[in-house]
Design a protein around this motif. Structure first.
Motif, PDB file in Angstrom:
ATOM      1  N   MET A 191       5.279  12.795   0.140  1.00 32.04           N
ATOM      2  CA  MET A 191       4.245  13.668   0.437  1.00 32.04           C
ATOM      3  C   MET A 191       3.938  14.168  -1.158  1.00 32.04           C
ATOM      4  N   VAL A 192       2.739  14.250  -1.305  1.00 35.25           N
ATOM      5  CA  VAL A 192       2.254  14.888  -2.688  1.00 35.25           C
ATOM      6  C   VAL A 192       1.942  16.388  -2.265  1.00 35.25           C
ATOM      7  N   ASP A 193       1.506  16.654  -1.271  1.00 35.30           N
ATOM      8  CA  ASP A 193       1.392  18.002  -0.951  1.00 35.30           C
ATOM      9  C   ASP A 193       1.601  18.145   0.699  1.00 35.30           C
ATOM     10  N   GLU A 194       1.117  19.428   1.151  1.00 31.85           N
ATOM     11  CA  GLU A 194       1.642  19.557   2.723  1.00 31.85           C
ATOM     12  C   GLU A 194       1.108  18.438   3.603  1.00 31.85           C
ATOM     13  N   HIS A 195      -0.136  18.015   3.303  1.00 30.15           N
ATOM     14  CA  HIS A 195      -0.852  16.818   4.191  1.00 30.15           C
ATOM     15  C   HIS A 195      -1.145  15.757   3.516  1.00 30.15           C
ATOM     16  N   VAL A 196      -0.907  15.542   2.459  1.00 32.41           N
ATOM     17  CA  VAL A 196      -1.328  14.023   1.839  1.00 32.41           C
ATOM     18  C   VAL A 196      -0.018  13.142   1.322  1.00 32.41           C
ATOM     19  N   GLY A 197       0.136  12.075   1.740  1.00 27.51           N
ATOM     20  CA  GLY A 197       1.069  11.221   1.530  1.00 27.51           C
ATOM     21  C   GLY A 197       0.618  10.317   0.232  1.00 27.51           C
ATOM     22  N   ILE A 216       4.574   4.250   5.668  1.00 25.85           N
ATOM     23  CA  ILE A 216       3.732   4.982   6.289  1.00 25.85           C
ATOM     24  C   ILE A 216       4.217   5.620   7.474  1.00 25.85           C
ATOM     25  N   ARG A 217       5.068   4.842   8.163  1.00 26.54           N
ATOM     26  CA  ARG A 217       5.611   5.366   9.643  1.00 26.54           C
ATOM     27  C   ARG A 217       6.554   6.615   9.171  1.00 26.54           C
ATOM     28  N   ASP A 218       7.355   6.384   7.921  1.00 28.04           N
ATOM     29  CA  ASP A 218       8.393   7.333   7.510  1.00 28.04           C
ATOM     30  C   ASP A 218       7.665   8.623   7.152  1.00 28.04           C
ATOM     31  N   LEU A 219       6.357   8.401   6.547  1.00 24.66           N
ATOM     32  CA  LEU A 219       5.538   9.679   6.108  1.00 24.66           C
ATOM     33  C   LEU A 219       4.915  10.158   7.459  1.00 24.66           C
ATOM     34  N   ARG A 220       4.511   9.596   8.449  1.00 21.51           N
ATOM     35  CA  ARG A 220       4.075   9.993   9.510  1.00 21.51           C
ATOM     36  C   ARG A 220       5.355  10.880  10.356  1.00 21.51           C
ATOM     37  N   GLN A 221       6.403  10.455  10.266  1.00 22.77           N
ATOM     38  CA  GLN A 221       7.645  10.843  11.009  1.00 22.77           C
ATOM     39  C   GLN A 221       7.794  12.352  10.236  1.00 22.77           C
ATOM     40  N   GLU A 222       7.722  12.299   8.988  1.00 19.82           N
ATOM     41  CA  GLU A 222       7.885  13.605   8.186  1.00 19.82           C
ATOM     42  C   GLU A 222       7.223  14.522   8.282  1.00 19.82           C
ATOM     43  N   GLN A 223       5.842  13.910   8.475  1.00 19.51           N
ATOM     44  CA  GLN A 223       4.652  15.029   8.627  1.00 19.51           C
ATOM     45  C   GLN A 223       3.737  14.309   9.678  1.00 19.51           C
ATOM     46  N   PRO A 224       3.960  14.763  10.881  1.00 22.52           N
ATOM     47  CA  PRO A 224       3.053  14.285  12.132  1.00 22.52           C
ATOM     48  C   PRO A 224       1.723  14.725  11.837  1.00 22.52           C
ATOM     49  N   ASP A 225       1.194  15.855  10.883  1.00 20.23           N
ATOM     50  CA  ASP A 225      -0.065  15.994  10.743  1.00 20.23           C
ATOM     51  C   ASP A 225      -0.630  15.774   9.364  1.00 20.23           C
ATOM     52  N   LEU A 226      -0.339  14.360   9.072  1.00 17.43           N
ATOM     53  CA  LEU A 226      -0.832  13.768   8.016  1.00 17.43           C
ATOM     54  C   LEU A 226      -2.156  13.670   8.088  1.00 17.43           C
ATOM     55  N   GLN A 227      -2.893  13.969   6.825  1.00 14.65           N
ATOM     56  CA  GLN A 227      -4.202  14.014   6.911  1.00 14.65           C
ATOM     57  C   GLN A 227      -4.957  13.076   5.845  1.00 14.65           C
ATOM     58  N   GLY A 228      -4.032  12.613   5.105  1.00 19.31           N
ATOM     59  CA  GLY A 228      -4.839  11.649   4.044  1.00 19.31           C
ATOM     60  C   GLY A 228      -3.640  10.761   3.235  1.00 19.31           C
ATOM     61  N   LEU A 229      -3.982   9.651   2.938  1.00 24.24           N
ATOM     62  CA  LEU A 229      -3.046   8.701   1.939  1.00 24.24           C
ATOM     63  C   LEU A 229      -3.633   8.173   0.721  1.00 24.24           C
ATOM     64  N   VAL A 230      -2.674   8.326  -0.239  1.00 24.49           N
ATOM     65  CA  VAL A 230      -3.027   7.494  -1.494  1.00 24.49           C
ATOM     66  C   VAL A 230      -2.110   6.530  -1.614  1.00 24.49           C
ATOM     67  N   LEU A 231      -2.915   5.588  -1.864  1.00 20.28           N
ATOM     68  CA  LEU A 231      -2.228   3.914  -1.980  1.00 20.28           C
ATOM     69  C   LEU A 231      -2.365   3.802  -3.596  1.00 20.28           C
ATOM     70  N   ASP A 232      -1.215   3.455  -4.454  1.00 24.35           N
ATOM     71  CA  ASP A 232      -1.437   3.595  -5.695  1.00 24.35           C
ATOM     72  C   ASP A 232      -1.041   2.245  -6.311  1.00 24.35           C
ATOM     73  N   LEU A 233      -2.365   1.343  -6.505  1.00 27.29           N
ATOM     74  CA  LEU A 233      -2.370   0.131  -7.050  1.00 27.29           C
ATOM     75  C   LEU A 233      -2.288  -0.202  -8.467  1.00 27.29           C
ATOM     76  N   ARG A 234      -2.127   0.788  -9.144  1.00 29.19           N
ATOM     77  CA  ARG A 234      -2.601   0.932 -10.701  1.00 29.19           C
ATOM     78  C   ARG A 234      -1.443   0.023 -11.524  1.00 29.19           C
ATOM     79  N   ASN A 235      -1.691  -0.789 -12.209  1.00 33.72           N
ATOM     80  CA  ASN A 235      -0.842  -1.716 -12.804  1.00 33.72           C
ATOM     81  C   ASN A 235      -0.144  -2.522 -12.032  1.00 33.72           C
ATOM     82  N   ASN A 236      -0.444  -2.824 -10.950  1.00 31.04           N
ATOM     83  CA  ASN A 236      -0.094  -3.899  -9.998  1.00 31.04           C
ATOM     84  C   ASN A 236      -0.895  -5.170 -10.332  1.00 31.04           C
TER      85      ASN A 236
END
Length: 553
Positions: A191-197, A216-236
């Protein structure tokens, strides 16, 4: 000198594949047969009459590599000895000690031990110098990094001994047993902050899709109120096409087209659709890309963008829209050959360089913006082909100044981090770790003790000016002015490490955090200072702006 029949027939098999022999036998048979006959006679003649002894295998490999290089950089011959590298690129697995090695000057160093694998468990650390393997000396002056890496690899369960020189100069013998190493595609999520994974994806090897879904499932379990996600593909740099499809399917509903491939062979014409229900079909999504995001990364980003499933943030991607397949040859050799181009759901190919059209000198060029074609996303937004994926929100990231670039290239940031971790206790966590003022002063003293120099653009232009002045016979008139200018430039450069302190501290904190907390620490240490990530967070915290971008308003 004996003629190498094995290497000759390797080329006999290779050339048909490279020239499309499978799809046009009748059209090209005569030309192929004639040229193979010419090449065979030439090869025998060179081996028997050249003034010096030749290495038939090396001679043939040079010819093969040059031939394939004339096609594109991604079509490559793979010898039997290189098959292990190919398996690693596909599966992310190899047998070894679990450490990244690299060169720094004349030293071969452990750059990063993988957590939980033999090198890490034996206490090896980043910065340790490898000076011997199984009693045989290792020297960066005489050996390539690849040779050292190959000696570290071997069969699972076999033993080896390393002679290590630690940062304080102490020599240490380390006994290791090789193990099966699996390099994760997802080295970090949290989690980057309270609601964004946040999920960092560094590869597309086997099981990359499963790793992302679990994150993603682990993030959902950690924060059921997940409100956004950042997928980092830089330098991939990309990887397997099937994993790219599965990763896109994580966010894209079943049945949607994710990518199409088209080439000369009938088998290359394929439509790849989402095969299962999405894990997160509606969760607000931001995908981070940059110039190092290529191939499979661009398939994912292109599908997300074309279907208006999420917002792309960062910088324009690399622009690799070519698909390679592995074709078996004889004598356990293979060829990785470009067989198709891929097309995103809107119908665009994002390949940035047309290797089929070369200049007279053989060089290639990027497709100019004036020749790029526009396409429409699902919501009617305009996107373009021929130059990578352009972000919906571009974030300008300035290039490093010459002084900072030199610190990195010369390994001074790396070496200071080695010294730091040997004299400081582990901090509480990576994200809150901050370099103290006295530590930066220690870094400046460390750099001052080294033969550190670098050249700026101003240096180069001043030297060019002095040359021009001398050529035009003004040296006697301008000597004092040029000397004063040179002295002033030297004074300004002496302040560079203070002038760029903020950036240098950021790089030091990332490197030091990586030593204590491995790659997850390096990622977390940069959370608050990462301009592209911070732009993604601003976007996800503003639902109205997020929707406006996807709507094209």
């Amino acid at each position: 000198m004996k003629f190498s029949r094995a290497t000759f027939w390797a080329l006999v098999i290779l050339i048909p594949f490279s020239f499309g022999f499978i799809t046009s036998v009748t059209d090209n048979f005569f030309e192929i047969s004639k040229n193979l006959d010419i090449f065979g006679h030439l090869y025998r003649e060179i081996n028997s009459t050249y003034v010096e002894d030749t290495d038939p295998e090396q001679l043939m490999r040079t010819g093969i590599d040059a031939m394939l290089q004339s096609l594109d950089p991604y079509t490559n011959f793979i010898s039997e000895g290189e098959a292990e590298d190919l398996r690693f690129l596909s599966t992310g697995q190899y047998a070894g000690v679990g450490a990244v090695v690299g060169r720094q000057g004349d030293r071969i160093l452990i750059m990063e031990p993988y957590r939980g694998y033999p090198a890490d468990e034996a206490g090896l650390q980043a910065g340790d110098e490898i000076v011997g393997i199984d009693g045989k000396p290792v020297s960066g002056a005489d050996m390539e990094v690849g040779e050292v890496r190959d000696r570290l690899r071997g069969k699972v369960g076999t033993d080896l001994s390393l002679t290590i020189r630690q940062a304080d100069g102490t020599l240490r013998e380390v006994a290791l047993t090789r193990a099966r190493i699996k390099v994760d595609n997802v080295p970090y999520y949290g989690m980057v902050d309270e609601h964004v994974g946040y999920v960092k994806l560094t590869g597309f090897t086997q099981d990359a899709g499963q790793e992302l879904e679990k994150a993603i499932r682990d993030l959902r379990q950690e924060q059921p109120d997940l409100q956004g996600l950042v997928l980092d593909l830089r330098n991939n740099p990309g990887g397997r096409l099937d994993e790219a499809v599965r990763i896109a399917n994580t966010f894209i509903p079943q049945g949607e087209v994710i990518v199409e491939t088209h080439g000369r062979m009938d088998a290359s014409h394929r439509v790849h659709r989402a095969q299962r229900a999405a894990v997160e079909e509606t969760l607000p999504l931001v995908v981070l890309i940059n110039q190092g995001s290529a191939s499979a990364s661009e398939i994912v980003a292109g599908a997300i963008q074309d279907l208006d499933r999420g917002v792309i943030v960062g910088r324009r991607s690399f622009g690799k829209g070519l698909v390679q397949n592995i074709r078996p040859l004889i004598y356990n050799t293979q060829v990785k050959v470009t067989t198709a181009k891929y097309y995103t759901p809107s119908g665009r190919c994002i390949q940035a360089i047309n290797y089929a059209e070369r200049h007279r000198d053989g060089s290639v060029h990027r497709i100019p913006d004036s020749l790029r074609t526009s396409f429409l996303t699902r919501n009617g937004r305009t996107v373009f082909d021929g130059g990578g994926i352009e972000p919906d929100v571009e974030v300008a990231v300035p290039e490093w100044p010459a002084a900072v670039e030199a610190l990195d290239v010369k390994g001074l940031i790396f070496d200071f981090a080695t010294r730091f971790v040997n004299s400081h206790p582990q901090p509480a966590d990576a994200r809150t770790f901050a370099l103290a003022e006295e530590d930066y002063e220690a870094f400046l003293a460390f750099v001052a003790s080294k033969p550190f120099s670098y050249e700026t653009q101003a240096d180069r232009e001043l030297q060019e000016l002095k040359k021009t002045v001398a050529e035009e016979a003004y040296s006697d008139l301008l000597t004092e002015e040029l000397t004063a200018l040179e002295a002033q430039l030297a004074r300004e450069k002496s302040q560079d490490l203070n002038r760029h302190k903020e950036l240098i501290v950021r790089l030091l904190e990332r490197e030091i955090a990586r030593r204590y907390f491995y790659m997850p620490g390096e990622i977390q240490a940069d959370f608050d200072e990462d301009p592209e990530l911070n732009e993604a967070l601003r976007l996800l915290r503003s639902p109205e702006r997020y929707r406006e971008i996807l709507a094209g308003r």
